[in-house]
Design a protein around this motif. Structure first.
Motif, PDB file in Angstrom:
ATOM      1  N   GLY A  59      -7.113   4.988   6.349  1.00  0.00           N
ATOM      2  CA  GLY A  59      -5.993   4.298   6.968  1.00  0.00           C
ATOM      3  C   GLY A  59      -4.651   4.448   6.289  1.00  0.00           C
ATOM      4  N   ASN A  60      -4.610   4.765   5.018  1.00  0.00           N
ATOM      5  CA  ASN A  60      -3.310   4.919   4.362  1.00  0.00           C
ATOM      6  C   ASN A  60      -3.050   6.366   3.931  1.00  0.00           C
ATOM      7  N   VAL A  61      -3.772   7.294   4.540  1.00  0.00           N
ATOM      8  CA  VAL A  61      -3.531   8.718   4.315  1.00  0.00           C
ATOM      9  C   VAL A  61      -2.945   9.244   5.615  1.00  0.00           C
ATOM     10  N   TYR A  62      -1.670   9.630   5.572  1.00  0.00           N
ATOM     11  CA  TYR A  62      -0.962   9.941   6.802  1.00  0.00           C
ATOM     12  C   TYR A  62      -0.840  11.422   7.105  1.00  0.00           C
ATOM     13  N   GLU A  63      -1.131  12.292   6.143  1.00  0.00           N
ATOM     14  CA  GLU A  63      -0.839  13.710   6.334  1.00  0.00           C
ATOM     15  C   GLU A  63      -1.843  14.589   5.624  1.00  0.00           C
ATOM     16  N   ALA A  64      -2.172  15.716   6.257  1.00  0.00           N
ATOM     17  CA  ALA A  64      -3.067  16.690   5.627  1.00  0.00           C
ATOM     18  C   ALA A  64      -2.604  18.123   5.900  1.00  0.00           C
ATOM     19  N   ARG A  65      -1.438  18.267   6.506  1.00  0.00           N
ATOM     20  CA  ARG A  65      -0.940  19.621   6.755  1.00  0.00           C
ATOM     21  C   ARG A  65      -0.689  20.311   5.424  1.00  0.00           C
ATOM     22  N   ASN A  66      -0.957  21.575   5.387  1.00  0.00           N
ATOM     23  CA  ASN A  66      -0.768  22.407   4.189  1.00  0.00           C
ATOM     24  C   ASN A  66      -1.728  22.060   3.052  1.00  0.00           C
ATOM     25  N   ALA A  67      -2.753  21.289   3.337  1.00  0.00           N
ATOM     26  CA  ALA A  67      -3.760  21.011   2.306  1.00  0.00           C
ATOM     27  C   ALA A  67      -4.546  22.293   2.048  1.00  0.00           C
ATOM     28  N   ARG A  68      -4.681  22.653   0.801  1.00  0.00           N
ATOM     29  CA  ARG A  68      -5.411  23.862   0.420  1.00  0.00           C
ATOM     30  C   ARG A  68      -6.863  23.511   0.147  1.00  0.00           C
ATOM     31  N   VAL A  69      -7.776  24.327   0.653  1.00  0.00           N
ATOM     32  CA  VAL A  69      -9.208  24.123   0.418  1.00  0.00           C
ATOM     33  C   VAL A  69      -9.681  25.227  -0.514  1.00  0.00           C
ATOM     34  N   ARG A  70     -10.312  24.834  -1.612  1.00  0.00           N
ATOM     35  CA  ARG A  70     -10.784  25.796  -2.613  1.00  0.00           C
ATOM     36  C   ARG A  70     -12.156  25.380  -3.123  1.00  0.00           C
ATOM     37  N   THR A  90       0.856  -1.181   0.000  1.00  0.00           N
ATOM     38  CA  THR A  90       0.000   0.000   0.000  1.00  0.00           C
ATOM     39  C   THR A  90       0.888   1.225   0.000  1.00  0.00           C
ATOM     40  N   SER A  91       0.493   2.191  -0.766  1.00  0.00           N
ATOM     41  CA  SER A  91       1.198   3.459  -0.756  1.00  0.00           C
ATOM     42  C   SER A  91       0.631   4.322   0.343  1.00  0.00           C
ATOM     43  N   MET A  92       1.463   5.147   0.905  1.00  0.00           N
ATOM     44  CA  MET A  92       1.005   6.109   1.891  1.00  0.00           C
ATOM     45  C   MET A  92       0.770   7.433   1.162  1.00  0.00           C
ATOM     46  N   TRP A  93      -0.352   8.036   1.452  1.00  0.00           N
ATOM     47  CA  TRP A  93      -0.794   9.220   0.746  1.00  0.00           C
ATOM     48  C   TRP A  93      -0.886  10.415   1.676  1.00  0.00           C
ATOM     49  N   ARG A  94      -0.806  11.616   1.091  1.00  0.00           N
ATOM     50  CA  ARG A  94      -1.059  12.840   1.847  1.00  0.00           C
ATOM     51  C   ARG A  94      -2.045  13.688   1.062  1.00  0.00           C
ATOM     52  N   ARG A 153      -4.287  10.646  -6.717  1.00  0.00           N
ATOM     53  CA  ARG A 153      -5.539   9.923  -6.510  1.00  0.00           C
ATOM     54  C   ARG A 153      -6.550  10.901  -5.931  1.00  0.00           C
ATOM     55  N   ASN A 154      -7.796  10.756  -6.314  1.00  0.00           N
ATOM     56  CA  ASN A 154      -8.864  11.589  -5.774  1.00  0.00           C
ATOM     57  C   ASN A 154      -9.836  10.728  -4.990  1.00  0.00           C
ATOM     58  N   LEU A 155     -10.223  11.226  -3.828  1.00  0.00           N
ATOM     59  CA  LEU A 155     -11.287  10.610  -3.050  1.00  0.00           C
ATOM     60  C   LEU A 155     -12.457  11.579  -3.055  1.00  0.00           C
ATOM     61  N   ILE A 156     -13.631  11.078  -3.395  1.00  0.00           N
ATOM     62  CA  ILE A 156     -14.804  11.935  -3.527  1.00  0.00           C
ATOM     63  C   ILE A 156     -15.867  11.484  -2.537  1.00  0.00           C
ATOM     64  N   ARG A 210     -26.415  19.775  -0.744  1.00  0.00           N
ATOM     65  CA  ARG A 210     -25.229  19.080  -0.242  1.00  0.00           C
ATOM     66  C   ARG A 210     -23.969  19.690  -0.824  1.00  0.00           C
ATOM     67  N   VAL A 211     -22.846  19.310  -0.252  1.00  0.00           N
ATOM     68  CA  VAL A 211     -21.547  19.776  -0.744  1.00  0.00           C
ATOM     69  C   VAL A 211     -20.731  18.557  -1.155  1.00  0.00           C
ATOM     70  N   GLU A 212     -20.266  18.562  -2.395  1.00  0.00           N
ATOM     71  CA  GLU A 212     -19.362  17.507  -2.856  1.00  0.00           C
ATOM     72  C   GLU A 212     -17.940  17.932  -2.517  1.00  0.00           C
ATOM     73  N   VAL A 213     -17.183  16.996  -1.958  1.00  0.00           N
ATOM     74  CA  VAL A 213     -15.809  17.273  -1.573  1.00  0.00           C
ATOM     75  C   VAL A 213     -14.898  16.288  -2.292  1.00  0.00           C
ATOM     76  N   ILE A 214     -13.901  16.830  -2.982  1.00  0.00           N
ATOM     77  CA  ILE A 214     -12.908  16.004  -3.658  1.00  0.00           C
ATOM     78  C   ILE A 214     -11.569  16.268  -2.990  1.00  0.00           C
ATOM     79  N   ALA A 215     -10.991  15.233  -2.404  1.00  0.00           N
ATOM     80  CA  ALA A 215      -9.674  15.339  -1.786  1.00  0.00           C
ATOM     81  C   ALA A 215      -8.651  14.800  -2.779  1.00  0.00           C
TER      82      ALA A 215
END
Length: 125
Positions: free
Chosen positions: A75-86, A18-22, A49-52, A34-39
């Protein structure tokens, strides 16, 4: 078995189960009530990779918290610091709006992400 003389001399890359993702960016768009969110996620090999997820709310703050719990729960997403929300282009009133980051929503996302990630790690112990 003899080696072929033209075999590649590159060092072998380890195979990762498994790859580790941020989380790199989070995009929001309204879908009715509703609000659709794409990470948008990246890994250290340059993979994307996109998670919706569709949040069951029209409140942007609750939507990013919902998405953060969804993403951190993988479980395989280890980091979210500096993630930009737009907001996506469809939600932008002008081209200038596309450049504006919502720092308050970034804080909401990171707080919920870290809280959920902590819970996931506690369950693994």
């Amino acid at each position: 078995m003899a080696r072929r003389p033209h075999a590649s001399r590159r060092p072998a890359q380890p195979i990762r189960a498994t790859s580790m993702w941020r989380v790199d960016q989070v995009f929001l768009s309204r879908r009715g009530q509703r609000v659709e969110v794409i990470a948008s996620l990246v890994n250290d090999q340059g993979g994307l990779r996109n998670l919706i997820t569709i949040a069951p709310t029209d409140d942007p703050a609750e939507a990013v918290r919902h998405a953060a719990r969804f993403v951190a729960g993988k479980g395989n997403v280890y980091e979210a610091r500096n993630a930009r929300v737009r907001w996506t282009r469809a939600q932008s009133a002008t081209a200038q709006d596309e450049l504006i980051r919502d720092r308050a929503l970034e804080d909401e996302f990171l707080d919920a992400f870290l809280e959920t990630l902590g819970e996931v790690r506690d369950q693994m112990r």
